[in-house]
Every structure is written in structure tokens, then in C-alpha cells.
Design a protein around this motif. Structure first.
Motif, short mmCIF file in Angstrom:
data_model
loop_
_atom_site.label_atom_id
_atom_site.label_comp_id
_atom_site.label_asym_id
_atom_site.label_seq_id
_atom_site.Cartn_x
_atom_site.Cartn_y
_atom_site.Cartn_z
N ILE A 138 7.04 -16.41 6.07
CA ILE A 138 7.02 -15.39 5.04
C ILE A 138 6.06 -14.26 5.40
O ILE A 138 6.36 -13.09 5.17
CB ILE A 138 6.65 -16.01 3.68
N ALA A 139 4.91 -14.58 5.98
CA ALA A 139 3.97 -13.54 6.39
C ALA A 139 4.62 -12.60 7.41
O ALA A 139 4.46 -11.38 7.34
CB ALA A 139 2.72 -14.18 6.98
N ARG A 140 5.37 -13.18 8.33
CA ARG A 140 6.07 -12.35 9.34
C ARG A 140 7.15 -11.51 8.69
O ARG A 140 7.31 -10.32 9.00
CB ARG A 140 6.66 -13.26 10.42
N LEU A 141 7.91 -12.10 7.79
CA LEU A 141 9.00 -11.38 7.14
C LEU A 141 8.48 -10.20 6.32
O LEU A 141 9.06 -9.10 6.35
CB LEU A 141 9.77 -12.33 6.22
N ASN A 142 7.40 -10.40 5.58
CA ASN A 142 6.94 -9.38 4.65
C ASN A 142 6.28 -8.20 5.32
O ASN A 142 6.12 -7.14 4.70
CB ASN A 142 6.00 -10.00 3.61
N SER A 143 5.90 -8.35 6.57
CA SER A 143 5.32 -7.21 7.28
C SER A 143 6.36 -6.11 7.50
O SER A 143 6.02 -4.94 7.64
CB SER A 143 4.74 -7.66 8.62
N SER A 144 7.64 -6.48 7.49
CA SER A 144 8.68 -5.50 7.80
C SER A 144 8.84 -4.44 6.72
O SER A 144 9.11 -3.27 7.02
CB SER A 144 10.03 -6.20 8.05
N VAL A 145 8.66 -4.81 5.44
CA VAL A 145 8.86 -3.84 4.38
C VAL A 145 7.78 -2.77 4.42
O VAL A 145 8.04 -1.59 4.15
CB VAL A 145 8.91 -4.52 2.99
N VAL A 146 6.56 -3.13 4.78
CA VAL A 146 5.50 -2.14 4.90
C VAL A 146 5.78 -1.22 6.08
O VAL A 146 5.54 0.00 6.00
CB VAL A 146 4.13 -2.82 5.04
N ALA A 147 6.32 -1.78 7.14
CA ALA A 147 6.67 -0.96 8.30
C ALA A 147 7.76 0.05 7.94
O ALA A 147 7.71 1.22 8.39
CB ALA A 147 7.12 -1.84 9.46
N TYR A 153 7.12 7.36 5.16
CA TYR A 153 5.97 8.13 4.69
C TYR A 153 5.42 9.02 5.82
O TYR A 153 5.16 10.21 5.60
CB TYR A 153 4.90 7.18 4.18
N GLU A 154 5.26 8.47 6.98
CA GLU A 154 4.70 9.24 8.09
C GLU A 154 5.62 10.38 8.50
O GLU A 154 5.15 11.47 8.87
CB GLU A 154 4.39 8.33 9.27
N ARG A 155 6.93 10.17 8.42
CA ARG A 155 7.85 11.26 8.71
C ARG A 155 7.73 12.37 7.66
O ARG A 155 7.82 13.56 7.97
CB ARG A 155 9.30 10.73 8.75
N GLY A 156 7.53 11.95 6.40
CA GLY A 156 7.37 12.93 5.34
C GLY A 156 6.09 13.73 5.47
O GLY A 156 6.07 14.95 5.21
N VAL A 157 5.00 13.06 5.88
CA VAL A 157 3.73 13.76 6.10
C VAL A 157 3.88 14.76 7.24
O VAL A 157 3.45 15.92 7.15
CB VAL A 157 2.60 12.76 6.39
N ALA A 158 4.49 14.33 8.32
CA ALA A 158 4.67 15.20 9.48
C ALA A 158 5.52 16.41 9.16
O ALA A 158 5.32 17.50 9.72
CB ALA A 158 5.30 14.40 10.63
N ALA A 159 6.47 16.25 8.24
CA ALA A 159 7.34 17.36 7.84
C ALA A 159 6.72 18.25 6.77
O ALA A 159 7.33 19.24 6.35
CB ALA A 159 8.67 16.81 7.35
N GLY A 160 5.51 17.90 6.33
CA GLY A 160 4.85 18.69 5.31
C GLY A 160 5.38 18.44 3.91
O GLY A 160 5.10 19.22 2.99
N LEU A 161 6.11 17.35 3.71
CA LEU A 161 6.70 17.04 2.40
C LEU A 161 5.81 16.13 1.56
O LEU A 161 5.75 16.26 0.34
CB LEU A 161 8.06 16.38 2.60
N PHE A 162 5.15 15.18 2.21
CA PHE A 162 4.30 14.22 1.52
C PHE A 162 2.83 14.51 1.81
O PHE A 162 2.48 14.97 2.90
CB PHE A 162 4.61 12.79 1.97
N ARG A 163 1.98 14.24 0.83
CA ARG A 163 0.56 14.46 1.04
C ARG A 163 -0.03 13.33 1.88
O ARG A 163 0.39 12.16 1.77
CB ARG A 163 -0.17 14.58 -0.29
N PRO A 168 0.50 3.14 2.97
CA PRO A 168 1.90 2.69 2.83
C PRO A 168 2.06 1.41 2.03
O PRO A 168 3.04 1.25 1.29
CB PRO A 168 2.34 2.52 4.28
N LEU A 169 1.09 0.49 2.13
CA LEU A 169 1.19 -0.75 1.35
C LEU A 169 1.15 -0.44 -0.15
O LEU A 169 1.89 -1.05 -0.93
CB LEU A 169 0.06 -1.71 1.71
N ASP A 170 0.30 0.53 -0.55
CA ASP A 170 0.24 0.89 -1.97
C ASP A 170 1.56 1.48 -2.44
O ASP A 170 2.01 1.24 -3.57
CB ASP A 170 -0.89 1.89 -2.21
N ILE A 171 2.19 2.27 -1.59
CA ILE A 171 3.50 2.84 -1.94
C ILE A 171 4.51 1.73 -2.13
O ILE A 171 5.25 1.70 -3.13
CB ILE A 171 3.97 3.82 -0.84
#
Length: 220
Positions: A138-147, A153-163, A168-171
């Protein structure tokens, strides 16, 4: 001429086990899921689970060790299912805002469509997550959703869309919380406020509000 002994339940169970061991295992997990969801870990009885499958109590112990091992296997299968569902969404092909919207909507819909998963999570919280702690799977499986969330999120930040500066875990936890609540608190909210959160019109509103909340948190 058919031997009457071949028709005995024990003989049929043995044949099922030897001819389709994976099918028998899936059947045990399905019956166990229903028992644990309805009665919790302490209230579910292995004898009752065996009676609803093509196997025996002894065979269940052979597959899973004991009742807690069976319970842990049910948890693992349910987490595996939701993580596979998330990976199937192909979110990398979508622009960041559209991808986050799709992830939020899909997560919301999944929990509404799979209330047993929510109830199993609630049961495990009663046990202070000790069976989750014991499961490396389960620990291995659940890491995927955060990834997945981090990638969007990182794509959105890079595009200037997200602050920038969000975790990411909080999101991911916020999406999960807003999705799970409709199932986990349906009975109490219904009783206190005479309001069915899972009625079609209520679900449509709350789904839209959940997406708006997530995007509002992310946008610059």
C-alpha cells in the motif's frame, strides 16, 4: 455413473481451488470485502466468508495466514484498484488546468461510485492505520497519486498558471477530503440537516464546487 461423493461440497471446493486458484482467491477477497465493510474487522467472521465462497476456512488461512492477513489483502486490492484508475486517466496529455480538473472530477466520481472503499478507509482509521503500516504494497501504491498531482502542479507552475510554493501532497489530500466526505458523512449530514449529499442535484453542485475550490487554491 457419477460418484455421489463428487457432489459433496468439499469435493466441489477442492476442484474449484485446483482448477482456478486465482479465481478462488478473487472470490474470497470479494466476500471478505463485503463482510469487512458491513461488520468491520472485529465483527466479520471467517466462517461466514468461507460459506459464501467456493472454499473453506482452512483454505482461506492457507491463502492469507489469518483474518488480519485477509483484511490487509482486501485493503491492498482496493488501494490497487483506485491507483490503477488514476494512472489510466492519461493526464499528461492535457493542459495543466484541464488535467487538474479531470483528476478532481475523476476522484470525486470514483469515491461516489465506490462507497465500499471509503468505508474500508473509515474502518482502518478506527484501527489507527496499523494494517496500512504493515503493508509495503500500500505504501508503494499510494506514492503514485502524489506523483500524478505533482506532475500536473509543476507543469502549471512552469506555465505561469499555478502559484508556486504549494505542497503536492496537500493538494492531493484536499481533493481526497472533498471527495470522501460525501460518502463518509452522508448518513449523519442527512440526519442532522435532512440533506442527501448523494442526491443527483446535490452531487452535481458539490462536484462543481470541489473543482472550483481546487482551482481557486492553485491559480495565481
Amino acid at each position: 455413473m457419477t460418484n455421489p461423493a463428487d457432489k459433496a461440497p468439499g469435493r466441489r471446493r477442492q476442484a474449484s481451488w485446483t482448477q482456478d486458484p486465482e479465481g478462488v482467491r478473487r472470490g474470497i477477497l470479494e466476500a471478505a470485502r463485503a463482510a469487512f465493510v458491513e461488520n468491520g474487522l472485529s465483527g466479520a467472521r471467517v466462517d461466514d466468508i468461507a460459506a459464501k465462497t467456493a472454499t473453506s476456512k482452512r483454505m482461506i488461512y492457507y491463502y492469507f495466514g489469518d483474518k488480519e492477513g485477509l483484511y490487509r489483502a482486501v485493503l491492498e486490492s482496493m488501494y490497487d484498484r483506485i491507483r490503477r484508475f488514476e494512472r489510466s486517466l492519461d493526464l499528461d496529455a492535457l493542459p495543466p488546468e484541464e488535467a487538474m480538473t479531470r483528476l478532481t472530477e475523476a476522484t470525486f466520481d470514483y469515491h461516489i461510485g465506490n462507497p465500499d472503499f471509503v468505508r474500508m478507509v473509515m474502518v482502518e482509521n478506527v484501527h489507527h492505520a496499523r494494517h496500512l503500516k504493515a503493508s509495503r504494497t500500500i505504501a508503494r501504491l499510494n506514492s503514485s497519486v502524489v506523483a500524478v498531482t505533482r506532475g500536473i502542479y509543476e507543469r502549471g507552475v512552469a506555465a505561469g498558471l499555478f502559484r508556486a510554493g504549494l505542497e503536492p501532497l496537500d493538494i492531493s489530500l484536499t481533493i481526497s477530503a472533498l471527495s470522501i466526505y460525501n460518502v463518509s458523512h452522508r448518513a449523519t449530514v442527512g440526519q442532522v440537516f435532512d440533506y442527501d449529499m448523494c442526491a443527483p442535484d446535490a452531487l452535481a453542485r458539490r462536484r462543481s464546487m470541489t473543482v472550483a475550490a481546487i482551482l481557486g487554491m492553485l491559480r495565481r
